[in-house]
Design a protein around this motif. Structure first.
Motif, mmCIF file in Angstrom:
data_model
loop_
_atom_site.group_PDB
_atom_site.id
_atom_site.type_symbol
_atom_site.label_atom_id
_atom_site.label_comp_id
_atom_site.label_asym_id
_atom_site.label_seq_id
_atom_site.Cartn_x
_atom_site.Cartn_y
_atom_site.Cartn_z
ATOM 1 N N ALA A 164 0.830 -1.214 0.000
ATOM 2 C CA ALA A 164 0.000 0.000 0.000
ATOM 3 C C ALA A 164 0.864 1.264 0.000
ATOM 4 C CB ALA A 164 -0.937 -0.007 1.205
ATOM 5 N N ILE A 165 1.820 1.340 0.900
ATOM 6 C CA ILE A 165 2.617 2.560 1.030
ATOM 7 C C ILE A 165 3.509 2.780 -0.190
ATOM 8 C CG2 ILE A 165 4.504 3.642 2.343
ATOM 9 C CD1 ILE A 165 3.125 2.525 4.888
ATOM 10 N N SER A 166 4.196 1.735 -0.645
ATOM 11 C CA SER A 166 5.094 1.915 -1.801
ATOM 12 C C SER A 166 4.301 2.236 -3.066
ATOM 13 C CB SER A 166 5.985 0.686 -2.003
ATOM 14 O OG SER A 166 5.236 -0.441 -2.406
ATOM 15 N N SER A 167 3.113 1.672 -3.207
ATOM 16 C CA SER A 167 2.276 1.963 -4.376
ATOM 17 C C SER A 167 1.799 3.411 -4.370
ATOM 18 C CB SER A 167 1.067 1.022 -4.420
ATOM 19 O OG SER A 167 1.493 -0.304 -4.598
ATOM 20 N N LEU A 168 1.376 3.895 -3.204
ATOM 21 C CA LEU A 168 0.939 5.292 -3.102
ATOM 22 C C LEU A 168 2.098 6.256 -3.365
ATOM 23 C CD1 LEU A 168 -1.456 5.025 -0.033
ATOM 24 C CD2 LEU A 168 -2.100 5.519 -2.406
ATOM 25 N N LEU A 169 3.268 5.950 -2.836
ATOM 26 C CA LEU A 169 4.439 6.793 -3.091
ATOM 27 C C LEU A 169 4.827 6.769 -4.566
ATOM 28 C CD1 LEU A 169 6.705 5.968 0.006
ATOM 29 C CD2 LEU A 169 5.540 8.131 -0.491
ATOM 30 N N PHE A 170 4.763 5.591 -5.185
ATOM 31 C CA PHE A 170 5.123 5.447 -6.595
ATOM 32 C C PHE A 170 4.163 6.254 -7.468
ATOM 33 C CE2 PHE A 170 5.396 2.992 -10.628
ATOM 34 C CZ PHE A 170 6.750 3.175 -10.862
ATOM 35 N N GLY A 171 2.877 6.172 -7.175
ATOM 36 C CA GLY A 171 1.907 6.976 -7.923
ATOM 37 C C GLY A 171 2.091 8.454 -7.659
ATOM 38 N N GLY A 172 2.341 8.808 -6.407
ATOM 39 C CA GLY A 172 2.514 10.205 -6.039
ATOM 40 C C GLY A 172 3.709 10.860 -6.699
ATOM 41 N N ILE A 173 4.801 10.147 -6.829
ATOM 42 C CA ILE A 173 5.997 10.726 -7.449
ATOM 43 C C ILE A 173 5.747 11.036 -8.924
ATOM 44 C CG2 ILE A 173 7.213 8.631 -8.195
ATOM 45 C CD1 ILE A 173 8.915 11.447 -6.313
ATOM 46 N N HIS A 174 4.816 10.330 -9.537
ATOM 47 C CA HIS A 174 4.484 10.595 -10.943
ATOM 48 C C HIS A 174 3.691 11.890 -11.129
ATOM 49 C CE1 HIS A 174 6.039 6.576 -11.550
ATOM 50 N NE2 HIS A 174 6.091 6.842 -12.835
ATOM 51 N N LEU A 175 3.252 12.500 -10.021
ATOM 52 C CA LEU A 175 2.618 13.817 -10.115
ATOM 53 C C LEU A 175 3.627 14.895 -10.503
ATOM 54 C CD1 LEU A 175 0.179 13.714 -7.067
ATOM 55 C CD2 LEU A 175 -0.448 13.857 -9.504
ATOM 56 N N LEU A 176 4.917 14.579 -10.389
ATOM 57 C CA LEU A 176 5.969 15.517 -10.777
ATOM 58 C C LEU A 176 6.253 15.479 -12.281
ATOM 59 C CD1 LEU A 176 8.466 14.825 -7.837
ATOM 60 C CD2 LEU A 176 6.761 16.650 -8.006
ATOM 61 N N ASN A 177 5.701 14.507 -12.985
ATOM 62 C CA ASN A 177 5.947 14.361 -14.420
ATOM 63 C C ASN A 177 5.236 15.441 -15.226
ATOM 64 O OD1 ASN A 177 7.220 12.068 -13.577
ATOM 65 N ND2 ASN A 177 6.175 10.694 -14.958
ATOM 66 N N PRO A 178 5.714 15.683 -16.459
ATOM 67 C CA PRO A 178 5.009 16.648 -17.320
ATOM 68 C C PRO A 178 3.585 16.164 -17.594
ATOM 69 C CG PRO A 178 6.800 15.558 -18.521
ATOM 70 C CD PRO A 178 6.852 15.071 -17.111
ATOM 71 N N HIS A 179 2.666 17.072 -17.663
ATOM 72 C CA HIS A 179 1.262 16.770 -17.939
ATOM 73 C C HIS A 179 0.650 15.818 -16.915
ATOM 74 C CE1 HIS A 179 1.916 18.814 -21.707
ATOM 75 N NE2 HIS A 179 2.873 17.966 -22.023
ATOM 76 N N ALA A 180 1.206 15.825 -15.705
ATOM 77 C CA ALA A 180 0.696 14.931 -14.666
ATOM 78 C C ALA A 180 -0.741 15.284 -14.325
ATOM 79 C CB ALA A 180 1.569 15.035 -13.419
ATOM 80 N N THR A 181 -1.516 14.251 -14.053
ATOM 81 C CA THR A 181 -2.904 14.418 -13.637
ATOM 82 C C THR A 181 -3.168 13.509 -12.444
ATOM 83 O OG1 THR A 181 -3.728 12.624 -15.042
ATOM 84 C CG2 THR A 181 -3.633 14.829 -16.037
ATOM 85 N N ALA A 182 -4.166 13.841 -11.679
ATOM 86 C CA ALA A 182 -4.549 12.972 -10.560
ATOM 87 C C ALA A 182 -4.943 11.596 -11.081
ATOM 88 C CB ALA A 182 -5.698 13.603 -9.778
#
Length: 194
Positions: free
Chosen positions: A63-81
């Protein structure tokens, strides 16, 4: 997994080939996919997952590593929720399940690199929000929940469902092989059992 996702998107009219790509960007996409897959898996499965698993067990680490992995992708270009949520399930759960099954990094690195290369280097669609050029130039169309929008097919409900199914298969296989580690509070100690 990505080829299955893109095939379903094509059948639904959300993906189409609009041309061919150039060789050099495909080589660069391959190198980028290998680098990203290796580095991210060392960090998220080799370090974060393992440390959290020691502290809270496999389910907590997943759970924690998956949430962190998804969250770090918010830094990508054109990132969306929507994109970040997709990555939680596709990358986070699927890749953690591959690690739990094998207890080695080779399988999550291979899946991660293969996914990224297929997405950008073969099918020519945005990879985690970054524009790419593949063997073919692909176009995704339709509502964001279906096509993934500017973030790419990783934000698509189709890719999420494909990866949830594959991740579930890997987790069930890992459970059958006894690969899960219990949270410390539920572990029985040898002195308590004696």
């Amino acid at each position: 997994a990505f080829a299955a996702s893109i095939a379903i998107l094509a059948l639904l009219g959300a993906y189409r080939v609009v041309g061919t790509g150039e060789p050099l960007p495909v080589v660069l996409a391959l190198l980028s996919a290998i680098a990203a897959g290796t580095i991210e898996e060392i960090v998220f499965r080799g370090v974060v997952f393992r440390l959290v698993e020691e502290w809270g067990g496999t389910w907590t680490a997943l759970a924690i590593s998956s949430l962190l992995f998804g969250g770090i992708h918010l830094l990508n270009p054109h990132a969306t929720a929507l994109g970040a949520i997709g990555v939680v399930f596709e990358g986070g759960v699927l890749l953690a399940a591959a690690y739990v099954l094998t207890r080695r990094l080779w399988l999550p690195i291979g899946i991660h690199a293969g996914w990224n290369f297929a997405e950008g280097g073969i099918f020519g669609v945005p990879t985690s929000g970054a524009p790419t050029t593949g063997i073919v130039r692909g176009e995704i169309v339709g509502p964001e929940w279906l096509s993934g929008g500017v973030f790419g097919p990783e934000a698509s409900i189709v890719a999420v469902l494909v990866c949830i199914v594959l991740g579930t298969v890997l987790l069930v296989s890992a459970a059958r092989r006894g690969r899960f580690i219990a949270a410390p509070s539920t572990r029985t100690s040898t002195t308590a059992a004696a």
